[in-house]
Design a protein around this motif. Structure first.
Motif, PDB file in Angstrom:
ATOM      1  N   GLY A 698     -40.038 -73.535 -11.037  1.00  8.59           N
ATOM      2  CA  GLY A 698     -39.870 -74.852 -10.152  1.00  8.59           C
ATOM      3  C   GLY A 698     -39.046 -75.875 -10.685  1.00  8.59           C
ATOM      4  N   LEU A 699     -39.008 -75.944 -11.959  1.00  7.97           N
ATOM      5  CA  LEU A 699     -38.335 -76.987 -12.779  1.00  7.97           C
ATOM      6  C   LEU A 699     -36.691 -76.593 -12.993  1.00  7.97           C
ATOM      7  CD1 LEU A 699     -38.174 -79.625 -14.253  1.00  7.97           C
ATOM      8  CD2 LEU A 699     -38.905 -78.200 -16.358  1.00  7.97           C
ATOM      9  N   LEU A 700     -36.729 -75.131 -12.894  1.00  8.32           N
ATOM     10  CA  LEU A 700     -35.250 -74.234 -13.081  1.00  8.32           C
ATOM     11  C   LEU A 700     -34.684 -74.474 -11.877  1.00  8.32           C
ATOM     12  CD1 LEU A 700     -33.348 -72.741 -14.562  1.00  8.32           C
ATOM     13  CD2 LEU A 700     -34.424 -70.730 -13.266  1.00  8.32           C
ATOM     14  N   GLY A 701     -35.131 -74.642 -10.638  1.00  9.90           N
ATOM     15  CA  GLY A 701     -34.546 -74.510  -9.242  1.00  9.90           C
ATOM     16  C   GLY A 701     -34.254 -76.137  -9.275  1.00  9.90           C
ATOM     17  N   LEU A 702     -35.053 -76.942  -9.614  1.00 11.66           N
ATOM     18  CA  LEU A 702     -34.732 -78.738  -9.299  1.00 11.66           C
ATOM     19  C   LEU A 702     -33.700 -79.110 -10.276  1.00 11.66           C
ATOM     20  CD1 LEU A 702     -38.237 -80.100  -8.985  1.00 11.66           C
ATOM     21  CD2 LEU A 702     -36.620 -80.064  -7.336  1.00 11.66           C
ATOM     22  N   SER A 703     -33.636 -78.460 -11.729  1.00  8.93           N
ATOM     23  CA  SER A 703     -32.677 -78.886 -12.638  1.00  8.93           C
ATOM     24  C   SER A 703     -31.376 -78.180 -11.807  1.00  8.93           C
ATOM     25  CB  SER A 703     -32.921 -78.204 -13.734  1.00  8.93           C
ATOM     26  OG  SER A 703     -32.972 -76.942 -13.851  1.00  8.93           O
ATOM     27  N   ALA A 704     -31.412 -76.971 -11.552  1.00 10.80           N
ATOM     28  CA  ALA A 704     -29.880 -76.689 -10.922  1.00 10.80           C
ATOM     29  C   ALA A 704     -29.558 -77.438  -9.770  1.00 10.80           C
ATOM     30  CB  ALA A 704     -30.170 -75.368 -10.310  1.00 10.80           C
ATOM     31  N   PHE A 705     -30.346 -77.748  -8.916  1.00  9.29           N
ATOM     32  CA  PHE A 705     -29.928 -78.675  -7.699  1.00  9.29           C
ATOM     33  C   PHE A 705     -29.456 -79.901  -8.163  1.00  9.29           C
ATOM     34  CE2 PHE A 705     -31.260 -81.396  -4.316  1.00  9.29           C
ATOM     35  CZ  PHE A 705     -30.382 -80.871  -3.486  1.00  9.29           C
ATOM     36  N   THR A 706     -30.269 -80.597  -9.110  1.00  8.38           N
ATOM     37  CA  THR A 706     -29.934 -81.987  -9.528  1.00  8.38           C
ATOM     38  C   THR A 706     -28.512 -81.946 -10.268  1.00  8.38           C
ATOM     39  OG1 THR A 706     -32.276 -82.484  -9.943  1.00  8.38           O
ATOM     40  CG2 THR A 706     -30.877 -83.862 -10.897  1.00  8.38           C
ATOM     41  N   ALA A 707     -28.406 -80.880 -11.161  1.00 10.57           N
ATOM     42  CA  ALA A 707     -26.922 -80.837 -11.745  1.00 10.57           C
ATOM     43  C   ALA A 707     -25.868 -80.670 -10.753  1.00 10.57           C
ATOM     44  CB  ALA A 707     -26.989 -79.839 -12.931  1.00 10.57           C
ATOM     45  N   ALA A 708     -26.139 -79.883  -9.894  1.00 11.60           N
ATOM     46  CA  ALA A 708     -25.342 -79.724  -8.814  1.00 11.60           C
ATOM     47  C   ALA A 708     -24.821 -80.910  -7.886  1.00 11.60           C
ATOM     48  CB  ALA A 708     -25.577 -78.525  -7.630  1.00 11.60           C
ATOM     49  N   VAL A 719     -15.237 -88.757 -18.420  1.00 12.07           N
ATOM     50  CA  VAL A 719     -14.140 -89.650 -18.465  1.00 12.07           C
ATOM     51  C   VAL A 719     -14.164 -90.862 -19.468  1.00 12.07           C
ATOM     52  CG1 VAL A 719     -12.248 -90.693 -17.170  1.00 12.07           C
ATOM     53  CG2 VAL A 719     -13.087 -88.585 -16.673  1.00 12.07           C
ATOM     54  N   HIS A 720     -15.271 -91.513 -19.280  1.00 11.75           N
ATOM     55  CA  HIS A 720     -15.627 -92.612 -20.032  1.00 11.75           C
ATOM     56  C   HIS A 720     -16.394 -92.355 -21.341  1.00 11.75           C
ATOM     57  CE1 HIS A 720     -15.372 -94.457 -15.934  1.00 11.75           C
ATOM     58  NE2 HIS A 720     -14.750 -95.649 -16.803  1.00 11.75           N
ATOM     59  N   GLY A 721     -16.394 -91.128 -21.617  1.00 10.91           N
ATOM     60  CA  GLY A 721     -16.763 -90.808 -23.119  1.00 10.91           C
ATOM     61  C   GLY A 721     -18.079 -90.239 -23.271  1.00 10.91           C
ATOM     62  N   ALA A 722     -18.785 -90.118 -22.380  1.00 14.05           N
ATOM     63  CA  ALA A 722     -20.155 -89.351 -22.528  1.00 14.05           C
ATOM     64  C   ALA A 722     -20.137 -88.055 -23.221  1.00 14.05           C
ATOM     65  CB  ALA A 722     -20.895 -89.369 -21.230  1.00 14.05           C
ATOM     66  N   SER A 723     -20.799 -87.795 -24.077  1.00 13.97           N
ATOM     67  CA  SER A 723     -21.153 -86.691 -24.765  1.00 13.97           C
ATOM     68  C   SER A 723     -21.815 -85.417 -23.990  1.00 13.97           C
ATOM     69  CB  SER A 723     -21.690 -86.596 -26.208  1.00 13.97           C
ATOM     70  OG  SER A 723     -22.874 -87.106 -26.301  1.00 13.97           O
ATOM     71  N   VAL A 724     -21.788 -84.188 -24.497  1.00 18.13           N
ATOM     72  CA  VAL A 724     -22.729 -83.151 -23.693  1.00 18.13           C
ATOM     73  C   VAL A 724     -24.110 -83.425 -23.919  1.00 18.13           C
ATOM     74  CG1 VAL A 724     -23.281 -80.661 -23.565  1.00 18.13           C
ATOM     75  CG2 VAL A 724     -20.926 -81.439 -23.709  1.00 18.13           C
ATOM     76  N   PRO A 725     -24.533 -83.821 -25.279  1.00 18.41           N
ATOM     77  CA  PRO A 725     -26.016 -84.055 -25.476  1.00 18.41           C
ATOM     78  C   PRO A 725     -26.417 -85.188 -24.624  1.00 18.41           C
ATOM     79  CG  PRO A 725     -24.824 -83.582 -27.455  1.00 18.41           C
ATOM     80  CD  PRO A 725     -23.802 -83.693 -26.492  1.00 18.41           C
ATOM     81  N   HIS A 726     -25.592 -86.108 -24.533  1.00 18.65           N
ATOM     82  CA  HIS A 726     -25.820 -87.597 -23.914  1.00 18.65           C
ATOM     83  C   HIS A 726     -26.457 -87.062 -22.403  1.00 18.65           C
ATOM     84  CE1 HIS A 726     -26.244 -91.571 -22.523  1.00 18.65           C
ATOM     85  NE2 HIS A 726     -25.359 -91.343 -21.545  1.00 18.65           N
ATOM     86  N   ILE A 727     -25.250 -86.223 -22.049  1.00 18.57           N
ATOM     87  CA  ILE A 727     -25.394 -85.872 -20.486  1.00 18.57           C
ATOM     88  C   ILE A 727     -26.867 -85.038 -20.093  1.00 18.57           C
ATOM     89  CG2 ILE A 727     -24.445 -84.654 -18.530  1.00 18.57           C
ATOM     90  CD1 ILE A 727     -21.808 -85.485 -19.694  1.00 18.57           C
ATOM     91  N   ILE A 728     -27.015 -84.093 -21.241  1.00 21.15           N
ATOM     92  CA  ILE A 728     -27.983 -83.386 -20.992  1.00 21.15           C
ATOM     93  C   ILE A 728     -29.432 -84.473 -21.196  1.00 21.15           C
ATOM     94  CG2 ILE A 728     -29.686 -81.634 -22.058  1.00 21.15           C
ATOM     95  CD1 ILE A 728     -26.928 -80.281 -22.918  1.00 21.15           C
ATOM     96  N   TYR A 729     -29.337 -85.345 -21.978  1.00 20.01           N
ATOM     97  CA  TYR A 729     -30.587 -86.321 -22.005  1.00 20.01           C
ATOM     98  C   TYR A 729     -30.798 -86.839 -20.853  1.00 20.01           C
ATOM     99  CZ  TYR A 729     -33.398 -90.037 -23.303  1.00 20.01           C
ATOM    100  OH  TYR A 729     -34.455 -91.308 -23.263  1.00 20.01           O
ATOM    101  N   MET A 730     -29.699 -87.343 -20.259  1.00 16.88           N
ATOM    102  CA  MET A 730     -29.547 -88.106 -19.029  1.00 16.88           C
ATOM    103  C   MET A 730     -30.364 -87.091 -17.836  1.00 16.88           C
ATOM    104  SD  MET A 730     -26.430 -89.323 -16.668  1.00 16.88           S
ATOM    105  CE  MET A 730     -26.157 -87.688 -16.038  1.00 16.88           C
ATOM    106  N   LEU A 731     -29.788 -86.043 -17.711  1.00 19.70           N
ATOM    107  CA  LEU A 731     -30.611 -85.261 -16.681  1.00 19.70           C
ATOM    108  C   LEU A 731     -32.062 -84.958 -17.050  1.00 19.70           C
ATOM    109  CD1 LEU A 731     -27.542 -82.731 -16.036  1.00 19.70           C
ATOM    110  CD2 LEU A 731     -28.162 -84.583 -14.596  1.00 19.70           C
ATOM    111  N   TYR A 732     -32.434 -84.866 -18.362  1.00 17.02           N
ATOM    112  CA  TYR A 732     -33.864 -84.467 -18.765  1.00 17.02           C
ATOM    113  C   TYR A 732     -34.655 -85.529 -18.831  1.00 17.02           C
ATOM    114  CZ  TYR A 732     -37.638 -82.653 -21.584  1.00 17.02           C
ATOM    115  OH  TYR A 732     -38.906 -82.362 -22.083  1.00 17.02           O
ATOM    116  N   LYS A 733     -34.345 -86.833 -19.188  1.00 20.76           N
ATOM    117  CA  LYS A 733     -35.395 -87.644 -19.590  1.00 20.76           C
ATOM    118  C   LYS A 733     -36.178 -88.030 -18.476  1.00 20.76           C
ATOM    119  CE  LYS A 733     -32.490 -91.914 -17.898  1.00 20.76           C
ATOM    120  NZ  LYS A 733     -31.795 -92.778 -18.111  1.00 20.76           N
ATOM    121  N   ASP A 734     -36.131 -88.048 -17.040  1.00 27.43           N
ATOM    122  CA  ASP A 734     -37.020 -88.266 -16.152  1.00 27.43           C
ATOM    123  C   ASP A 734     -38.114 -87.118 -16.289  1.00 27.43           C
ATOM    124  OD1 ASP A 734     -35.919 -90.586 -15.259  1.00 27.43           O
ATOM    125  OD2 ASP A 734     -34.749 -89.487 -13.776  1.00 27.43           O
ATOM    126  N   VAL A 735     -37.937 -85.949 -16.443  1.00 28.29           N
ATOM    127  CA  VAL A 735     -38.804 -85.055 -16.648  1.00 28.29           C
ATOM    128  C   VAL A 735     -39.396 -85.215 -17.972  1.00 28.29           C
ATOM    129  CG1 VAL A 735     -39.097 -82.364 -17.122  1.00 28.29           C
ATOM    130  CG2 VAL A 735     -37.285 -83.332 -15.486  1.00 28.29           C
TER     131      VAL A 735
END
Length: 806
Positions: A698-708, A719-735
């Motif tokens: 379920g988490l896999l499906g939700l993460s795929a949908f959220t990322a999309a 574009v404003h300078g966010a790094s890949v780890p920062h973006i991954i953390y942004m998508l994960y922190k709520d979980v």
């Protein structure tokens, strides 16, 4: 209408295969587990109900109490059978059953073709056994098959083992050097019966000592329970009637000896179909545990809920993508009932597909793995002869489909039509809150079962490795099955000890962890004189303490030979404490109840766990046996073990060529006491893996949908300078916050359940609160990896491509 729903559901499935596959896999696992648990529940809850008269058959146990003894035992004195038939007219039949295990059975059709097996499941009974108990006969007459002396009935598989495809009727088997004629063959007994047998023998003999000089049965005979006793009574019989009439029987048969020991005896009636879960008497067959059944059922329901939650989560999350579709249907005239039916049809359609996959999973588990051997049952996917399984599977499929689709079916049609047509619809706040609640619930359940699994594993490892007070490693045990061997055992021990890799040898009638039971009433010295007291009793041979690694804390061991056989005992520390002897146990008097001469305590042995660690050490007496029967114990060195075992086999086969060679290692047999705990651990651990897997699906499906859904946002942030780890953390922190919340909420519940389970053991591992932290970190790590699986790809996308998205 149905065809349209089916066609539409198929199109929805084909349009979004990834999310549909996640839903189907999760639902399939949930349904497969449900089918297996349904079979286990059916097996356990219908124990002994295959007997036609199971509601009219009662087992007669007893509560015996006297000075120094208080036991509730499942057996009765065999002499009570005729008494009940004579004194109670409502008893339509009384049947005794006495187990006779590990017995050599031979069939000799022609010279040189002997077939011999040790049978572990032989029962002696009365000629009227089949008057009460129902079995399907393949050959023979149930009314007459056990009437004659030395006759027997075989189960179908046992008959094939000895006679192959030949007719078994009227053939002869040799059991314990006595010939028995086969007079019946029945179908194999189901696994869900407490009274199991492979061979049923006629004419259960009376005990020789029970009659006095006047021919009357001695009163003390009724105080020695040794058989299972069953009575067949009329329909709607009230057990209270039996209890009200028993005092007259007590006065006539029990009272004489009872007055000598200050004893009371009260019968205990247990209906046949209630014994498995509601007995708890001593000397009983292995019992079921309703608490474990509740636990497995609860975890099974959790798994179903997890699968349903996945569907709800993904359906509500993807409502944005289907908003236009729903709005168009509503514009073209589809009412809310039609939309609800459409979405429920989708979920039931997926549930049906999942059910087909689930049947394949369940069949693989039952027929292609050792699952049945593990749980000790005979589960089968027999839809023809098992309507409960058929209707249960269909009902589960529909129920899971409805539960999964219920919320989406009412949530999605409520989407505002105008917003959806403009493309301005977004998930409502209530949907986001519900999704967070469901994710928290999923991980709470997963953390709960993982915590239970880890604690069970550690406790089982603890009892396996805990110091027992004796050394169970590298001891080979050989049953002594021949009187000639028994008479020569001292010379045999000496011969074995000539081999350097065999260091010690002894004999005993008891094997630690296997058959150390029974509590005969003794007389033991106390401050106020000789006191009546029950002790566990063991009979051993020379060098037993040395061979088993027992510690003598006071006094001396038995002298070699029979010098101490008639007048000496060893006691453990628990026995000395019970009698208040303190450090002065040596020299105290102890004797059997009927003995005239006193025996003397010559030594005190440090407490050791002669039974499983479910129980504390009980008071024990050790006596020197007058013969060397029972079991030969050989302590061997760990090195060159194959050669040593080969030597023992060759030598023992020469010593006893009549009986098939057999042996076992003491540590393996001792650990078999924890088999039930290990089965529970393995089942719970497997279910915990399934819980985690479904949650991650379920988490896999939700993460795929959220990322999309957040692709454009991610592009802007990059574009404003966010790094890949920062973006991954942004998508994960709520979980992560939800996983932490689930852990905080569920750990107190898990601790309570684990504490209750540990209460089954007298010896428990030290509490380790750090395990809760470890499990929580594990949940966070595995959920992070799941989210990162899709987030990594999205976070690394070229911002130019991300900004072109949509």
């Amino acid at each position: 209408m149905f065809r349209n729903y089916l066609r539409f559901s198929t199109r929805v499935f084909l349009k979004d295969k990834f999310f549909a596959s996640l839903n189907i896999l999760g639902l399939a696992l949930g349904i497969a587990v449900s089918i297996l648990l349904l079979l286990i529940l059916q097996n356990d809850l219908t124990y002994d109900q295959y007997h036609e008269h199971h509601q009219r058959i009662y087992r007669v146990g007893g509560h015996l109490s006297a000075t120094g003894i208080d036991i509730r035992v499942a057996r009765s004195a065999r002499e009570l059978r005729n008494v009940l038939q004579d004194e109670l007219p409502e008893v339509q039949a009384a049947v005794r059953a006495n187990s006779w295990d590990h017995t050599l059975v031979k069939y000799e059709p022609r010279a040189g073709e002997e077939r011999a097996f040790y049978e572990e499941n032989i029962v002696r009974t009365d000629s009227n056994y089949f008057q009460g108990f129902s079995h399907t006969f393949l050959a023979g007459n149930p009314k007459t098959c056990l009437v004659d002396l030395n006759t027997l009935v075989l189960t179908e598989s046992t008959a094939k083992r000895y006679f192959g495809d030949e007719p078994a009727l009227d053939k002869t088997l040799l059991i314990d050097n006595t010939s028995y004629k086969v007079t019946g063959v029945i179908k194999d007994l189901p696994s869900n019966t407490h009274l199991s047998f492979d061979i049923l023998l006629s004419q259960l003999a009376d005990r020789e000592w029970v009659r006095g000089e006047n021919g009357q049965i001695k009163s003390e005979a009724f105080w020695n329970p040794d058989v299972y006793l069953y009575v067949l009574v009329p329909e709607d019989y009230e057990p209270q009637t039996f209890y009200s009439k028993f005092p007259a029987i007590f006065d006539k048969y029990f009272k004489s000896f009872g007055d000598q020991v200050g004893g009371k005896y009260e019968p205990i009636l247990e209906r046949l179909d209630q014994i498995h879960f509601h007995s708890g008497l001593e000397a009983d067959e292995p019992q079921g545990n309703m608490a474990y059944l509740y636990a497995f059922s609860g975890i099974g329901i959790f798994i179903i809920l997890l699968a349903c939650v996945n569907y709800m989560n993904l359906s509500t999350a993807k409502s944005v993508n289907r908003a236009a579709e729903i709005a168009m249907k509503k514009t073209l005239g589809s009412g809310k009932p039609a939309l609800v039916a459409s979405f429920l049809g989708e979920s039931v359609f997926l549930s049906v597909i999942a059910s087909i996959l689930a049947l394949g999973i369940a069949a693989t588990v039952i027929y292609a793995t050792s699952f049945n051997d593990l749980i000790g049952k005979k589960l089968a996917l027999d839809f023809v002869h098992n309507p409960v399984l058929l209707f249960g599977t269909v009902g589960l499929t529909v129920l899971i489909g409805v539960i999964s689709g219920l919320y989406p079916a009412f949530y999605l049609p409520a989407i505002p039509t105008l917003q959806a047509l403009k493309g301005a619809y977004k998930n409502r706040k209530s949907s986001l809150v519900l999704r967070k609640v469901l994710i928290t619930t999923q991980f709470g359940i997963s953390i709960f079962v993982v915590v239970c699994t880890v604690f069970m594993q550690r406790q089982i490892r603890y009892v396996r490795n805990r110091e027992l007070g004796f050394n169970k490693e590298n001891i080979v045990v050989l049953p002594i099955n021949d009187t000639l061997v028994q008479n020569q055992i001292e010379g045999i021990k000496h011969e074995f000890l000539q081999r350097p890799t065999i260091t010690q040898a002894t004999t005993a009638y008891h094997v630690l962890g296997m058959n150390v039971n029974g509590q005969p009433v003794m007389w033991a010295e106390s401050e106020s004189g000789m006191k009546q007291q029950a002790f566990t009793l063991m009979f051993v041979g020379d060098d037993y303490l040395k061979t088993m690694g027992l510690t003598l804390v006071d006094g001396r061991d038995f002298q070699p030979g029979l010098a101490d056989a008639d007048h000496s005992f060893l006691v453990n520390e628990a026995a000395a404490k019970l009698m208040g002897w303190g450090n002065n146990a040596v020299g105290k008097k102890v004797k059997f109840f009927h003995d005239k001469d006193d025996k003397q305590v010559i030594g005190v042995v440090k407490d050791f766990n002669y039974n499983s660690l479910h129980n504390a050490v009980e008071p024990l007496l050790i006596a020197r046996g007058r013969d060397n029967g029972g079991f030969l114990h050989l302590r061997v060195r760990g090195e060159d073990l194959p050669e040593t075992m080969d030597y023992i086999r060759q030598k023992w086969s020469q010593i006893d060529p009549i009986h098939p060679y057999e042996y076992f290692f003491l540590d393996q047999r001792f650990n078999e006491q924890y088999r039930a705990d290990e089965i529970q651990y393995k089942l719970v651990s497997t279910l915990s893996y399934i819980c985690i897997f479904i949650s991650l699906l379920g988490l896999l499906g939700l993460s795929a949908f959220t990322a999309a859904q957040r692709t454009k946002e991610i592009g802007i942030r990059k574009v404003h300078g966010a790094s890949v780890p920062h973006i991954i953390y942004m998508l994960y922190k709520d979980v992560m916050y939800l996983v932490l919340l689930a852990s905080v909420l569920i750990i107190p519940v898990a601790w309570y359940v684990v504490t209750q389970w540990l209460g089954n053991f007298a010896y428990q591992m030290p509490p380790d609160y750090g395990l809760f932290v470890v499990v929580t970190v594990f949940a966070i790590a595995i959920s992070f990896l799941t989210v990162a699986f899709h987030s990594w790809k999205t976070a690394r996308t070229n911002p130019v491509d991300s900004l072109k998205y949509e």
